[in-house]
Design a protein around this motif. Sequence first.
Motif, PDB file in Angstrom:
ATOM      1  N   SER A 140       0.826  -1.207   0.000  1.00 39.99           N
ATOM      2  CA  SER A 140       0.000   0.000   0.000  1.00 39.99           C
ATOM      3  C   SER A 140       0.858   1.254   0.000  1.00 39.99           C
ATOM      4  CB  SER A 140      -0.927  -0.006   1.221  1.00 39.99           C
ATOM      5  OG  SER A 140      -1.810  -1.111   1.176  1.00 39.99           O
ATOM      6  N   ALA A 141       1.996   1.199   0.693  1.00 42.71           N
ATOM      7  CA  ALA A 141       2.892   2.357   0.721  1.00 42.71           C
ATOM      8  C   ALA A 141       3.416   2.674  -0.683  1.00 42.71           C
ATOM      9  CB  ALA A 141       4.047   2.100   1.672  1.00 42.71           C
ATOM     10  N   ILE A 142       3.675   1.638  -1.485  1.00 40.64           N
ATOM     11  CA  ILE A 142       4.115   1.851  -2.870  1.00 40.64           C
ATOM     12  C   ILE A 142       3.036   2.579  -3.660  1.00 40.64           C
ATOM     13  CG2 ILE A 142       4.687   0.691  -5.040  1.00 40.64           C
ATOM     14  CD1 ILE A 142       6.066  -1.476  -3.416  1.00 40.64           C
ATOM     15  N   VAL A 143       1.787   2.160  -3.471  1.00 40.37           N
ATOM     16  CA  VAL A 143       0.682   2.779  -4.193  1.00 40.37           C
ATOM     17  C   VAL A 143       0.495   4.231  -3.762  1.00 40.37           C
ATOM     18  CG1 VAL A 143      -1.816   2.698  -4.582  1.00 40.37           C
ATOM     19  CG2 VAL A 143      -0.488   0.577  -4.553  1.00 40.37           C
ATOM     20  N   SER A 184      -7.373  -6.690 -11.294  1.00 43.65           N
ATOM     21  CA  SER A 184      -5.978  -6.402 -10.938  1.00 43.65           C
ATOM     22  C   SER A 184      -5.930  -5.782  -9.544  1.00 43.65           C
ATOM     23  CB  SER A 184      -5.371  -5.423 -11.948  1.00 43.65           C
ATOM     24  OG  SER A 184      -4.122  -4.941 -11.485  1.00 43.65           O
ATOM     25  N   PRO A 185      -5.043  -6.266  -8.664  1.00 47.40           N
ATOM     26  CA  PRO A 185      -4.985  -5.738  -7.297  1.00 47.40           C
ATOM     27  C   PRO A 185      -4.490  -4.300  -7.221  1.00 47.40           C
ATOM     28  CG  PRO A 185      -3.208  -7.283  -7.671  1.00 47.40           C
ATOM     29  CD  PRO A 185      -4.109  -7.380  -8.863  1.00 47.40           C
ATOM     30  N   VAL A 186      -3.852  -3.788  -8.278  1.00 45.50           N
ATOM     31  CA  VAL A 186      -3.310  -2.427  -8.242  1.00 45.50           C
ATOM     32  C   VAL A 186      -4.089  -1.477  -9.142  1.00 45.50           C
ATOM     33  CG1 VAL A 186      -1.266  -1.003  -8.652  1.00 45.50           C
ATOM     34  CG2 VAL A 186      -1.016  -3.284  -7.677  1.00 45.50           C
ATOM     35  N   LEU A 223       5.395 -19.968  -8.152  1.00 46.31           N
ATOM     36  CA  LEU A 223       5.251 -20.273  -9.575  1.00 46.31           C
ATOM     37  C   LEU A 223       4.353 -19.260 -10.270  1.00 46.31           C
ATOM     38  CD1 LEU A 223       4.909 -24.182  -9.568  1.00 46.31           C
ATOM     39  CD2 LEU A 223       6.790 -22.842 -10.517  1.00 46.31           C
ATOM     40  N   VAL A 224       3.235 -18.920  -9.617  1.00 49.46           N
ATOM     41  CA  VAL A 224       2.306 -17.953 -10.216  1.00 49.46           C
ATOM     42  C   VAL A 224       2.964 -16.583 -10.339  1.00 49.46           C
ATOM     43  CG1 VAL A 224       0.153 -16.689  -9.863  1.00 49.46           C
ATOM     44  CG2 VAL A 224       0.224 -19.153  -9.481  1.00 49.46           C
ATOM     45  N   VAL A 225       3.615 -16.137  -9.274  1.00 45.01           N
ATOM     46  CA  VAL A 225       4.228 -14.808  -9.282  1.00 45.01           C
ATOM     47  C   VAL A 225       5.374 -14.737 -10.284  1.00 45.01           C
ATOM     48  CG1 VAL A 225       5.569 -13.168  -7.909  1.00 45.01           C
ATOM     49  CG2 VAL A 225       3.536 -14.240  -6.932  1.00 45.01           C
ATOM     50  N   VAL A 226       6.260 -15.745 -10.265  1.00 45.58           N
ATOM     51  CA  VAL A 226       7.394 -15.753 -11.192  1.00 45.58           C
ATOM     52  C   VAL A 226       6.906 -15.876 -12.627  1.00 45.58           C
ATOM     53  CG1 VAL A 226       9.437 -17.047 -11.925  1.00 45.58           C
ATOM     54  CG2 VAL A 226       9.024 -16.643  -9.492  1.00 45.58           C
ATOM     55  N   GLY A 227       5.925 -16.746 -12.858  1.00 45.25           N
ATOM     56  CA  GLY A 227       5.378 -16.895 -14.205  1.00 45.25           C
ATOM     57  C   GLY A 227       4.774 -15.609 -14.724  1.00 45.25           C
ATOM     58  N   GLY A 228       4.096 -14.863 -13.821  1.00 45.02           N
ATOM     59  CA  GLY A 228       3.527 -13.591 -14.240  1.00 45.02           C
ATOM     60  C   GLY A 228       4.587 -12.536 -14.497  1.00 45.02           C
ATOM     61  N   THR A 267       1.997  -5.583  -7.098  1.00 45.95           N
ATOM     62  CA  THR A 267       1.168  -6.753  -7.393  1.00 45.95           C
ATOM     63  C   THR A 267       1.693  -7.999  -6.674  1.00 45.95           C
ATOM     64  OG1 THR A 267       0.604  -5.846  -9.571  1.00 45.95           O
ATOM     65  CG2 THR A 267       0.227  -8.202  -9.230  1.00 45.95           C
ATOM     66  N   VAL A 268       3.023  -8.177  -6.673  1.00 45.39           N
ATOM     67  CA  VAL A 268       3.619  -9.325  -5.985  1.00 45.39           C
ATOM     68  C   VAL A 268       3.317  -9.272  -4.495  1.00 45.39           C
ATOM     69  CG1 VAL A 268       5.806 -10.359  -5.295  1.00 45.39           C
ATOM     70  CG2 VAL A 268       5.423  -9.744  -7.687  1.00 45.39           C
ATOM     71  N   LEU A 269       3.458  -8.097  -3.880  1.00 53.40           N
ATOM     72  CA  LEU A 269       3.192  -7.957  -2.450  1.00 53.40           C
ATOM     73  C   LEU A 269       1.735  -8.261  -2.127  1.00 53.40           C
ATOM     74  CD1 LEU A 269       5.282  -4.756  -1.669  1.00 53.40           C
ATOM     75  CD2 LEU A 269       5.737  -7.071  -0.855  1.00 53.40           C
ATOM     76  N   GLN A 270       0.834  -7.893  -3.034  1.00 51.77           N
ATOM     77  CA  GLN A 270      -0.578  -8.212  -2.826  1.00 51.77           C
ATOM     78  C   GLN A 270      -0.829  -9.709  -3.011  1.00 51.77           C
ATOM     79  OE1 GLN A 270      -3.322  -6.470  -1.950  1.00 51.77           O
ATOM     80  NE2 GLN A 270      -2.211  -4.558  -1.632  1.00 51.77           N
ATOM     81  N   SER A 271      -0.160 -10.333  -3.976  1.00 50.27           N
ATOM     82  CA  SER A 271      -0.429 -11.733  -4.310  1.00 50.27           C
ATOM     83  C   SER A 271       0.076 -12.698  -3.250  1.00 50.27           C
ATOM     84  CB  SER A 271       0.208 -12.076  -5.669  1.00 50.27           C
ATOM     85  OG  SER A 271      -0.328 -11.264  -6.695  1.00 50.27           O
ATOM     86  N   VAL A 272       1.269 -12.428  -2.698  1.00 47.19           N
ATOM     87  CA  VAL A 272       1.864 -13.401  -1.782  1.00 47.19           C
ATOM     88  C   VAL A 272       1.199 -13.390  -0.411  1.00 47.19           C
ATOM     89  CG1 VAL A 272       4.091 -13.299  -2.942  1.00 47.19           C
ATOM     90  CG2 VAL A 272       3.655 -11.785  -1.013  1.00 47.19           C
TER      91      VAL A 272
END
Length: 270
Positions: free
Chosen positions: A74-77, A225-227, A147-152, A92-97
């Motif tokens: 959230s601080a990034i946003v 999209s989370p962002v 896998l999902v995050v790296v693949g994305g 997006t990664v921080l939201q996904s994990v």
Amino acid sequence: MADSSVYTIPREKRYIAIAEIIIFSIIQLVQFFMKFSQEWRYWHHNKRKSYARCFLYSWCGLLGILSQLRIAGSAIVVANSKSDQSLLIAATVLQSVGLSPLLFEVSLVLLRSGQSGRTGPGNSRYPKHIRFLLHGFRLPVIVSILLVVVGGCIDIRACADAGAAVFIVTFVFVCGLIGWLAVKYRAVLPTAGYHCVLIVLTALPFLAVRVAYFLLGEYGSQKFSPVTGSGGIMVGMSLVMEIFIVIILLLARAVAEPFLPASMETEPVA
């Protein structure tokens, strides 16, 4: 000409990010004081109990890690109304994990249900194979999320698809395992431990919605999209769900390990 790689984050997303920082800062403090009290009173670790270890385990508890991830994302946003691709990927990664700390906390709370009313390392009423399963499902969770995050991030769809498939299978297994514990171990667990399992069971619908949002963010339209997607969908399917899940897991742990002076162990539910 404007750089096409720069994205403008919607204003509503920035307001939501500010709210997330406030909410998860409160969650971090609440879970810290609760967990510190429980760690000091019950102490199930093999290492010698100390204030420093209790502080470390409590501040870096899984709900604490979730809070720190949400605050960082959230601080990034908030700090970047216009973000380039790298910042969007980071947010997006921080939201996904964040899903992995929630499922890991489910694992730990269920393990504590088997130790309800007891102190010291071990002392679980669950047999070894159940404890193995409760520990073991964390591995495919973290592997699937990675896998999902790296693949994305590197745009390899097969990698993301494999991660999503593993995650779905693991989540279904976790749901079945919790249901099995609620049925099979009713007569084994003390009242507090069994109630803890039932409370965790009520978190599954909220977890299912949160998992659906995660998958829709990967395979659905841009509004998920989370962002940069819809703020209303994010609040309803992610933020609110996570708040409910956190409250339920805190309540389950408080039932298994109450803050009041420990009393004699209660008998298993008939």
